[in-house]
Every structure is written in C-alpha cells, then in structure tokens.
Motif scaffolding. Structure first.
Motif, PDB file in Angstrom:
ATOM      1  N   GLN A 271      71.435  55.182  25.218  1.00 23.39           N
ATOM      2  CA  GLN A 271      72.381  54.148  25.609  1.00 23.39           C
ATOM      3  C   GLN A 271      72.615  53.173  24.465  1.00 23.39           C
ATOM      4  O   GLN A 271      73.747  52.771  24.196  1.00 23.39           O
ATOM      5  N   LEU A 272      71.557  52.810  23.753  1.00 23.46           N
ATOM      6  CA  LEU A 272      71.706  51.909  22.616  1.00 23.46           C
ATOM      7  C   LEU A 272      72.461  52.589  21.479  1.00 23.46           C
ATOM      8  O   LEU A 272      73.292  51.966  20.813  1.00 23.46           O
ATOM      9  N   LEU A 273      72.149  53.870  21.263  1.00 24.41           N
ATOM     10  CA  LEU A 273      72.837  54.608  20.211  1.00 24.41           C
ATOM     11  C   LEU A 273      74.331  54.685  20.489  1.00 24.41           C
ATOM     12  O   LEU A 273      75.155  54.624  19.566  1.00 24.41           O
ATOM     13  N   GLY A 274      74.674  54.786  21.778  1.00 19.99           N
ATOM     14  CA  GLY A 274      76.092  54.776  22.136  1.00 19.99           C
ATOM     15  C   GLY A 274      76.749  53.464  21.773  1.00 19.99           C
ATOM     16  O   GLY A 274      77.892  53.432  21.289  1.00 19.99           O
ATOM     17  N   GLY A 275      76.033  52.343  21.986  1.00 20.58           N
ATOM     18  CA  GLY A 275      76.574  51.038  21.619  1.00 20.58           C
ATOM     19  C   GLY A 275      76.792  50.907  20.125  1.00 20.58           C
ATOM     20  O   GLY A 275      77.758  50.287  19.677  1.00 20.58           O
ATOM     21  N   VAL A 276      75.881  51.515  19.344  1.00 20.43           N
ATOM     22  CA  VAL A 276      76.008  51.448  17.884  1.00 20.43           C
ATOM     23  C   VAL A 276      77.142  52.330  17.388  1.00 20.43           C
ATOM     24  O   VAL A 276      78.019  51.886  16.648  1.00 20.43           O
ATOM     25  N   THR A 277      77.125  53.597  17.812  1.00 20.84           N
ATOM     26  CA  THR A 277      78.101  54.543  17.268  1.00 20.84           C
ATOM     27  C   THR A 277      79.512  54.286  17.788  1.00 20.84           C
ATOM     28  O   THR A 277      80.485  54.570  17.090  1.00 20.84           O
ATOM     29  N   SER A 278      79.621  53.753  18.994  1.00 28.68           N
ATOM     30  CA  SER A 278      80.959  53.470  19.520  1.00 28.68           C
ATOM     31  C   SER A 278      81.695  52.476  18.639  1.00 28.68           C
ATOM     32  O   SER A 278      82.847  52.689  18.258  1.00 28.68           O
ATOM     33  N   GLY A 279      81.020  51.372  18.301  1.00 31.14           N
ATOM     34  CA  GLY A 279      81.661  50.370  17.454  1.00 31.14           C
ATOM     35  C   GLY A 279      81.996  50.897  16.085  1.00 31.14           C
ATOM     36  O   GLY A 279      83.093  50.672  15.552  1.00 31.14           O
ATOM     37  N   LEU A 280      81.049  51.654  15.473  1.00 36.63           N
ATOM     38  CA  LEU A 280      81.278  52.189  14.132  1.00 36.63           C
ATOM     39  C   LEU A 280      82.376  53.251  14.131  1.00 36.63           C
ATOM     40  O   LEU A 280      83.238  53.282  13.235  1.00 36.63           O
ATOM     41  N   LEU A 281      82.344  54.145  15.147  1.00 36.87           N
ATOM     42  CA  LEU A 281      83.369  55.177  15.229  1.00 36.87           C
ATOM     43  C   LEU A 281      84.742  54.574  15.479  1.00 36.87           C
ATOM     44  O   LEU A 281      85.739  54.985  14.888  1.00 36.87           O
ATOM     45  N   GLN A 282      84.790  53.576  16.365  1.00 42.17           N
ATOM     46  CA  GLN A 282      86.062  52.941  16.661  1.00 42.17           C
ATOM     47  C   GLN A 282      86.625  52.263  15.418  1.00 42.17           C
ATOM     48  O   GLN A 282      87.834  52.335  15.150  1.00 42.17           O
ATOM     49  N   ALA A 283      85.745  51.625  14.649  1.00 41.99           N
ATOM     50  CA  ALA A 283      86.198  50.973  13.415  1.00 41.99           C
ATOM     51  C   ALA A 283      86.769  51.991  12.441  1.00 41.99           C
ATOM     52  O   ALA A 283      87.828  51.783  11.835  1.00 41.99           O
TER      53      ALA A 283
END
Length: 601
Positions: A271-283
C-alpha cells in the motif's frame, strides 16, 4: 485428487495426501506427521486418557481455564507442556502479551536473531524452507497485489491534481464525495464473502475479483463526465471488496502468532509502495505523455495501471495463491511442506478450515449469536474503527497542501507527494518487525498512536514554523504504521473457528469501512483545504481512543488465552488458592528436561 491430461499439471489443483481420509481442518485431526528430523505433533483421543483426565478435581478449576472449543482430553503427543504455578506471578506480567499464548519451551526455542524464521515446530531445515516459500508465494504476492490496488487508489488523488479536476468539471466537495461513493461499493459487496470465504478456493475467487478491478481501472481512462467516473469507481471498488479480508484470512492460516506481523507488514508495504510509485509515475507520465494521441496525462495513468500493473497480478494470483494448509492448492509446495504447515497449525491452535458439509447455513441463528454475542467482536470493531478513522496519511491533505503552494509545478507536487509514504516504510517495519522480535504488539501500537497524536496536534495549531509543519506531515504515516499489529491481533483472536473467522473479518471490516465512508465526508471536506482543521481534530480523537483501546484489547486477548492455556501447552494451577498440580499430570504425563509430555502407549 488425480489430475489427468499433461496440460492440467500446470494449473493449481487440490493437493490430497495419502492420509487425507478425514478433514485436516477439523480440530479432531489425529494424524501424526513425521518432520525432517523428528515427529511433530499428535492429538490424543484415547478413551484410556479420558478416564484419568476427566477425573481432575474441580478444586483445581483447570477445566474452566481450558478452552472455548476443546476439552482436557485434547492433549498432544510430543508437545512439551509447561507446568506453571500462578502463585509467583508478578504484577507486570499483565503486560506480557504472550504470557498464556506461548509456553516457555516455545519462547526459548527461538534465538532473537531468527525472529523472521523461528522454526519452532520441527527444528528442521524443511520448516524454514517452507517459510521461505510462503514469503514468496503469499507475503510477496500480497505485497504486489496491494501495491496494484494502492497505485490505482492513489491514482485518483494524483489525477485530481493533474488536471482531472478541470477536465471533468469537479468543484467543491466533488473529490471527497467521489471517494465516498467508491467506498460504498466496497462495503456493500464485501458481505457475500461471509458465505464465499470458507467455501470456495481463494486461488479462483481472488483472481476473478482482481480481473474485474483491472477492467474497470481500464475503463476510468475513458470517463467523459464526473457521473461516469463515479460509476466506474463504484464498480471497481465492488470488485476489490474482499481482497483485504481475504488476504488476511489466508495469511492467518499459514503463519504463527509471532511470525504474522512481519508478513502483514509486507502486505501493508504494498500500500505504501503504491503511494510512492503513483506520484512518481503520474509525474513522469504527465511530463511524457500528456496530450499524446489526444489523451490527457491522467488518462494515460489509468491505462498503464490496468494493463501493465493490475493484469499481471490476476495471472500471478491464479498460480501463486496456495489456499489453506488443510485444502492446499499449490504448484510450489511439496507434500512434506504441506504436512509441516498442518502440524504448525496444530501446534499453534490454528483451525484453518473445515469441510463444506460441516459448515453451518449462513441463516443459522446460533452462528450469528456466536459472532455478535461475544465481547471479542465488539472490542475488535471499536479497535478497527478507530484505526480506519485516525488515518491522516490517506486523507490527501498533504498533497492538497502542496498543490496550494503556487510556486510548485504539477510535476513537483507529484514528486514531493511521495515523501511521507517513503518514510512510512520505516515506520511500518519498525512497528511490525519490532512486534515479532520482542513478541509485543501493544507497545508499538501505543507508540504509533502517540506519534500520530503529536502530528495531528501540530497541524491543528497550523500557525507553526515551516519545519514543524513538515515534521507533522512527514510523520502522518504513524497513523497507519501499527496496522499489521492490529490485523495480527484479529487473526489470533479468530483462529479457532474458520466460519466465525470469515464472518467476523467481513463484519468488522465492513462496519469500520462504512464509518470511513461518511466520517471523512464530514471531516475532510475539500473546501477546507489545505488546513483541514476539522479533519485533524477528528483524527486526533480517534487516535487517542485507539491508543487507549489497545489496553482493552490486550486485556481481552490475555483473558481468552488464559482460558486456552492448556491447548497452548501451559498447565496452570495456583498454590496460593490451595490448588494442586492437576491429576492428569501425574497419571498421564512424564517429565523430561523440565517439561511434561503425554505418555506414549
């Protein structure tokens, strides 16, 4: 079960062993299993034992303290029993979480540095190898699954600040209302799993639900209006309804009480990894693909999420999910490892499953009385509800605070948004691994609640230095750091009855999540961004209750385990009250190396 046809051997199927002439999930299992180095456990059901054991003096009051499901004749061969006189018990032992859950031999059989792979039951390489495999096919898989779900959930926030708001004409509290509608879908469609969970194989049910989630994640990219997006998010969350309780149900069937927090930690890290990668991928996607083929950057994220992330977890789930030890579907576990898993469950008093024919109908009134008419259910409901509603980490407040800073570009907002989640890994590992290392969950739960209270207090004040505000935002993930400990508690409370466990898990989770569907709507209204004073006030209230309620849970947990002490390998008596050593210890057991064993015929 015989599998015909060469192609079928590549698909998971029910593993049946030669000794499977009766139900392994039953508490009446009497099979002795040979480990790599020594025999493991055997439950005694011998009439010759009954006669002497049943003659225990009522003055010892041992029968009262024994079990919820069992009786005194359920002694296990080859299990070392600790004989314990309660007369010398110190006052501070009330804070010893595993005082009655694990006997002295069990505790001393683990070196502190082997806490991740303690290898209790067989003291063999085979048991440790089993744990290595379980960490890959269960813990790591659920990490990937939770990561996939979390990427999409966080995608919604990332997309909102990446022009989805403007493209779909969202205004006012549309952001939080859409989240609430999606949560309702999850809550409503969890309820059928009270019936499905103990009856149908998880390696089929979970991937099928995951496939539905994947399809409607894909559909989100084409949303042309807010109403259409809400419909997709509602159905999407309906398909994701049971992956939380189902994953915890499965993990609770394979891991021992002092192993599970570390494994739930891996699940939660997804769940935390999703929070990290979502922001980076979206950017990155916003920068590279915004406008490509006429699609906005936030639409590309939903496309990539569904095809490149969610769909592979569907395929992996069908092959990796092993079911439960008594009904194992696995290509990767040997027969010996399945036997060891079953023996570990008998040692740890984990009843993982029963035959369908023995399950009560869902409309059986006695079944519902067994769930709702016990204090355990209501204690856990309050516990889980407080846990859900003190989660400032998932409120989106930090990202919206960044968005309010006009000097930050959209790309910078998405990049900075991952900082609390990155630190969250440290917080979660600290609490979960510490709980298993020191065999003490409650102290880490209280510590996390204190840190969350400090964070919320600073943000309620708001008019503080920039450094204090950053500290508060970067410690918000303490609000979720103790969740693996919470879920471990629930699993251990419910380990005795698989059907009650399934219903209780779903009921607790549905009730708690239902409060999370409307409380944030009132507390975290988007129009209050970026300050959210109401939201932080609500979080601090639930956080304080959560910390204090931990002691209530500890009390009920220890009370239950004291009643189950004999099944846990501890023979209790209190010489201060005039109680003597139970008769069956002298007549049916022999002493060896300071522990008592059932005599072999």
């Amino acid at each position: 079960m015989t599998v015909s046809g060469p192609w079928k051997r590549f698909f998971p199927h029910l593993r049946t062993l030669p000794e499977d002439d009766h139900d392994f999930g039953s508490s009446e299992d009497t099979t002795s299993i040979e480990g790599e180095d020594q025999p493991i456990l055997e439950v005694v059901h011998d009439d010759s034992k009954k006669s002497s054991i049943d003659s225990i003096s009522p003055d010892t009051d041992t029968r009262k303290d024994v079990s919820l499901n069992g009786s005194l004749n359920e002694l296990k061969k080859d299990l070392p029993y600790e004989l314990r006189d309660e007369a010398g018990r110190k006052w501070y032992k009330c804070f010893d979480e595993y005082e009655y859950r694990l006997n002295k031999e069990y505790k001393e059989s683990r070196k502190w540095y082997t806490f991740l792979y303690p290898n209790h039951a067989t003291q063999s390489k085979a048991e440790r190898r089993l744990l290595y495999k379980l960490d890959i096919i269960i813990a790591f898989y659920f990490l990937i699954l939770n990561w996939s779900k979390s990427v999409d959930s966080n995608n919604y926030t990332s997309a909102y600040v990446s022009n989805m708001k403007e493209d779909l004409g969202m205004k006012g509290n549309d952001y939080i209302y859409t989240s609430t509608i999606a949560n309702v879908g999850a809550i409503v469609f969890q309820l059928p799993f009270m019936y499905l969970l103990p009856r149908f194989p998880s390696h089929i049910v979970l991937p099928v639900m995951d496939l539905g989630w994947t399809w409607f994640t894909f559909a989100c990219y084409r949303a042309k209006s807010l109403a259409e997006l809400r419909a997709y998010r509602f159905i999407l969350n309906a398909f994701g309804a049971a992956y939380y309780p189902m994953s915890q149900y499965i993990m609770g069937c394979w891991y021992a009480p002092d192993e599970i927090s570390s494994r739930v930690c891996l699940f939660f890290c997804g769940q935390l990894l999703g929070g990290v990668t979502s922001g980076l991928l979206q950017a990155r996607i916003f920068k590279s693909l915004d406008g490509v083929h006429g699609l906005a950057g936030w639409r590309w994220m939903f496309l990539i999420d569904s095809i490149a992330i969610s769909l592979p977890t569907v395929i992996l789930g069908f092959f990796l999910i092993p079911g439960i030890p008594s009904k194992c579907y696995s290509l990767f576990l040997s027969d010996e490892e399945i036997r060891i898993a079953r023996a570990r469950n008998r040692r740890n008093q984990i009843n993982d499953g029963v035959d369908k024919s023995k399950l009560k109908p869902l409309w059986d009134l006695n079944l519902w009385k067994k769930v709702f008419c016990t204090p355990t259910f209501w204690v856990l409901v309050v516990f889980d509800t407080c846990s859900w509603n003190n989660m400032t980490a998932f409120s989106g407040s930090y990202t919206l605070w960044l968005k309010s800073n006009a000097s930050y570009s959209i790309e910078r907002v998405n990049n900075l948004s991952v900082l609390p989640a990155c630190l969250g890994f440290i917080y979660v590992f600290f609490c979960a691994w510490g709980a298993d290392l020191f065999r003490c969950k409650w102290i880490f739960m209280v510590f996390a609640a204190i840190m969350n209270t400090i964070s919320c207090a600073i943000l309620i004040k708001w008019d503080v230095s920039s450094g204090a505000k950053w500290f508060a935002f970067l410690t918000t993930y303490f609000s979720v750091a103790a969740s693996p400990c919470l879920w471990s508690y629930i699993n251990d409370f419910l380990r005795m009855d698989p059907q009650v466990k399934a219903i209780t898990w779903i009921a607790i989770y549905s009730f708690s999540q239902s409060t999370y569907a409307w409380i944030p709507t009132l507390a975290w209204q988007t129009v209050e961004a970026p300050r959210f004073k109401t939201g932080y006030t609500v979080s601090i209230i639930f956080g304080v209750i959560y910390g204090l309620w931990t002691f209530v849970v500890l009390y009920f947990y220890k009370r239950n385990e004291k009643r189950l002490a004999l099944q846990n390998g501890i023979i209790l008596y209190d010489s201060r009250k005039g109680e003597e050593i139970p008769t069956f210890v002298r007549t049916d057991m022999k002493e060896k190396d300071g522990y008592f064993y059932v005599k072999h015929e």
